[in-house]
Design a protein around this motif. Structure first.
Motif, short mmCIF file in Angstrom:
data_model
loop_
_atom_site.label_atom_id
_atom_site.label_comp_id
_atom_site.label_asym_id
_atom_site.label_seq_id
_atom_site.Cartn_x
_atom_site.Cartn_y
_atom_site.Cartn_z
N MET A 1 0.67 -1.45 0.00
CA MET A 1 0.01 -0.13 -0.10
C MET A 1 0.95 1.26 -0.06
SD MET A 1 -2.64 1.44 2.81
CE MET A 1 -3.66 -0.40 2.91
N PRO A 2 0.61 2.30 -0.80
CA PRO A 2 1.45 3.44 -0.85
C PRO A 2 1.29 4.25 0.46
CG PRO A 2 -0.28 3.45 -2.73
CD PRO A 2 -0.67 2.10 -1.74
N ALA A 3 2.50 4.81 0.77
CA ALA A 3 2.44 5.31 2.28
C ALA A 3 1.56 6.34 2.55
CB ALA A 3 3.88 5.88 2.43
N ARG A 6 -1.78 4.80 3.48
CA ARG A 6 -1.73 3.97 4.81
C ARG A 6 -1.91 5.32 5.78
NH1 ARG A 6 0.05 -0.74 6.28
NH2 ARG A 6 1.41 -1.05 4.47
N LEU A 7 -1.08 6.29 5.46
CA LEU A 7 -1.28 7.34 6.55
C LEU A 7 -2.64 8.18 6.74
CD1 LEU A 7 0.51 9.34 8.40
CD2 LEU A 7 0.84 10.60 6.34
N ILE A 8 -3.25 8.10 5.58
CA ILE A 8 -4.57 8.76 5.62
C ILE A 8 -5.47 7.89 6.41
CG2 ILE A 8 -6.61 9.26 4.16
CD1 ILE A 8 -4.59 10.23 2.17
N ILE A 9 -5.62 6.27 6.07
CA ILE A 9 -6.20 5.25 6.71
C ILE A 9 -5.90 5.35 8.36
CG2 ILE A 9 -6.63 3.08 7.16
CD1 ILE A 9 -6.11 2.90 4.13
N GLN A 10 -4.65 5.40 8.55
CA GLN A 10 -4.44 5.46 10.00
C GLN A 10 -4.92 6.75 10.49
OE1 GLN A 10 0.16 5.35 9.62
NE2 GLN A 10 0.26 3.47 9.75
N SER A 63 7.55 0.50 9.88
CA SER A 63 8.06 1.12 9.09
C SER A 63 7.06 2.33 8.56
CB SER A 63 8.13 0.46 7.81
OG SER A 63 6.89 -0.19 7.31
N SER A 64 5.71 2.36 9.01
CA SER A 64 4.92 3.50 8.62
C SER A 64 4.95 4.65 9.76
CB SER A 64 3.58 3.04 8.19
OG SER A 64 3.04 2.70 9.75
N LEU A 65 5.47 4.23 11.05
CA LEU A 65 5.27 5.14 12.04
C LEU A 65 6.19 6.61 11.87
CD1 LEU A 65 5.43 2.62 15.12
CD2 LEU A 65 3.48 3.50 13.78
N GLY A 66 7.02 6.46 11.17
CA GLY A 66 7.80 7.53 10.98
C GLY A 66 7.12 8.97 10.30
#
Lengths: 429, 161
Positions: A1-3, A6-10, A63-66
């Protein structure tokens, strides 16, 4: 999934959960922010991860937490600017010497007790990469902090914001926060200097020069903003953009100096003009996105870093209980004692102690910095987060018990520290 | 308005004295020792580049891995990727590290069921880069030879930030 997807979903999940849990907490007469803090824990390994570990790793992979962290840091920078903006040193001065004494005792009591506790906890919850003095000073700063913004919210919701008790509590909280942040800046400078080629004295000297330039130079220039606001009742978009640039620039300067970017944002807010209309206007302009959208992200990150499973076993539970007891005795007890010394009634003094014991969001900010610079371990971080939640949660019910609404209705000026004959002023002032 | 004598006395007693106590505590604490720092990310090397042992009749292969340790005093949360299913708890006492109940997923151990194994190691303090030397032992397989390893801490973890 593009970063970015994922950020928007998060962020969507975080905002939904934060609003939902916040609404539940409002129903039990807790401030919204308390619910949002708990929502962060709910989304982390302590609950969501326990129930659905795979879903947690899919939704919040390491890896997405940054990206999430960067978003929350921007939110915190703007939020700390607002916290600084709300602090008015003249208010404390207006309270007289008694309030200064109460404020300083409410810092030193928890600070010293926390340092004593550090003697016990250091060999058990720290490691050799942290010096005892950094550990003890950090524990002191973390224990002595008061959640200035949460306190203001609770006082406002309790209709006590304009009482003398409310004013004293807000003023003392402001002093506590400034002191806590100053100590924290010192610790960060020492810790970061340890890992770099810059000696700590240079970092501290640079920070001191920066503060002096801001207070005696930049502060004067900032008056132009208030003057422009006085003329037209608003600031142009360009001027608002300039304020944002100054906040970011100040944050960047303190980050480069080797302390933390939040100091710069806080300091700029603290030296802004304090005309009530101007402060209200800026708060209205800047508050929504950081508070409603970005702060829940910070709470979620805090929750992701908090693992209550680390606080298991009799030993860990005992350490956690000690932290809680010392935090409450130091802050609530210290502030109550201070108010009693200055002659307040038991009810007034206890109410002040309860208010000062509110740690909330500011505690989480400090704890995250402590975790980032590795002064506190993951288990100690989790224990301190629990302490922050408990001390914040207990404020509203305790305050309602000590200062019930019937009392507020009966008394024209509820639960006030007596004015002219108030020992807060008369006996000591 | 100048503060009264009573104010000054109260200030000295309730603020000044605690600050002196704080100085005393900081001085006293200098003699305390905390457990050796092993927090951080370690490069994990088995004895040979590809060590194999027979667990439950199948060959388990150990290659270079990453050992992540989150330290809270003597308590360690350890994750050996990709050998372990999820982080597990260990302890450090002096320079001895032990983690008795680590779980390897079926595909990593070569077995149908996840296998538990233990880690024992010693921190070598004498050299510039911190290292751990030790061995992994599969539970319930007395005939399996322990896999010896050496782990080297990455520099970024040693710097503090």
């Amino acid at each position: 999934m593009p970063a970015i997807s994922r950020l928007i979903i998060q962020m969507a999940v975080i905002i939904c959960v934060a609003r939902a849990v916040g609404a539940v907490f409002r129903r039990i007469r807790q401030p919204q922010v308390m619910g949002e803090m708990v929502a962060g824990i709910v989304l982390g390994p302590s609950l969501f991860g326990l129930l659905a570990p795979h879903a947690l790793t899919v939704l919040f992979p390491t890896s997405s937490l940054g990206y999430l962290d960067a978003v929350s840091q921007i939110g915190l920078v703007l939020f700390m600017f607002l916290v600084g903006l709300g602090i008015n040193p003249k208010e404390l001065k207006a309270q007289g010497h008694a309030a200064v004494l109460v404020s300083h005792i409410s810092i030193t009591a928890p600070f010293v007790l926390a340092a004593f506790l550090a003697l016990f906890l250091y060999p058990r919850l720290s490691d050799s990469s942290v010096s005892f003095s950094n550990f003890a000073l950090f524990m002191g700063a973390a224990m002595s902090i008061t959640a200035f913004p949460v306190l203001a919210r609770i006082l406002s919701e309790s209709h006590m914001i304009d009482t003398r008790l409310g004013t004293v509590a807000i003023s003392c909280a402001a002093v506590d926060d400034v002191t806590g942040w100053a100590v924290l800046a010192y610790i960060i400078a020492l810790v970061r200097a340890h890992g770099s080629n810059t000696p700590p004295w240079l970092t501290l000297l640079g920070s001191l020069v920066f503060v002096l330039v801001m207070v005696f130079g930049v502060k004067r220039l900032l008056r132009h903003f208030a003057a422009a606001f006085d003329r037209s009742g608003q600031l142009s978009d360009s001027m608002l953009a300039l304020v944002v640039l100054l906040v970011l620039g100040s944050a960047l300067a303190t980050e480069w100096l080797g302390i933390h970017l939040l100091f710069g944002a806080f300091l700029l807010g603290a030296i802004m003009p304090k005309d009530p209309g101007f402060v209200r206007y800026l708060t209205d302009k800047f508050e929504f996105i950081p508070v409603v959208v970005l702060l829940p992200t910070f709470f979620a990150l805090t929750g992701l870093r908090t693992s209550i499973s680390l606080v298991r076993g009799p030993g860990m539970v005992f350490y956690c209980s000690m932290i809680l007891v010392v935090a409450i005795v130091g802050k609530l007890g210290g502030s109550t004692l201070a108010a009693r010394i200055t002659g307040s009634s038991v009810r007034e003094a206890t109410a002040l102690g309860v208010l000062m014991n509110t740690r909330g969001l500011m505690e989480l900010v400090i704890l995250n910095i402590g975790r980032e610079i590795k002064v506190i371990s993951p288990a100690l971080f989790s224990m301190m987060v629990l302490m922050a939640l408990v001390t914040t949660f207990m404020t509203s019910p305790l305050l309602a018990w000590i200062c019930p609404e019937r009392l507020l209705r009966i008394e024209a000026k509820p639960v006030q520290l007596r004015d002219e004959e108030s020992p807060l002023r008369a006996a000591i002032g | 308005m100048f503060p009264s004598r009573r104010f000054l006395a109260a200030y000295v007693f309730f603020v000044g004295v605690p600050l002196l106590l704080l100085v005393g505590v900081l001085h006293l604490g200098r003699n305390l020792t905390a457990p050796v720092s092993v927090d951080g990310t370690w490069d994990f090397f088995p004895q040979a580049p590809q060590s194999t042992i027979s667990v439950c009749g199948s060959e388990a292969v150990f290659t270079t891995s990453v050992l992540t340790i989150a330290q809270s005093g003597q308590v360690l949360s350890m994750d050996l990727h990709p050998l372990m299913r999820q982080p597990a708890m260990g302890r450090i006492q002096g320079v001895a590290i032990s983690a008795p109940a680590l779980q390897a997923p079926a595909r990593a151990s070569g077995c149908r069921e996840p296998q538990s194994f233990s880690l024992k190691g010693t921190v070598d303090l004498g050299i510039k880069r911190l290292t751990i030397s030790g061995e992994l032992q599969f539970d319930g397989c007395p005939s399996c030879a322990p896999v010896t390893f050496r782990a080297v801490r990455r520099i970024s973890a040693e710097g503090g930030l």
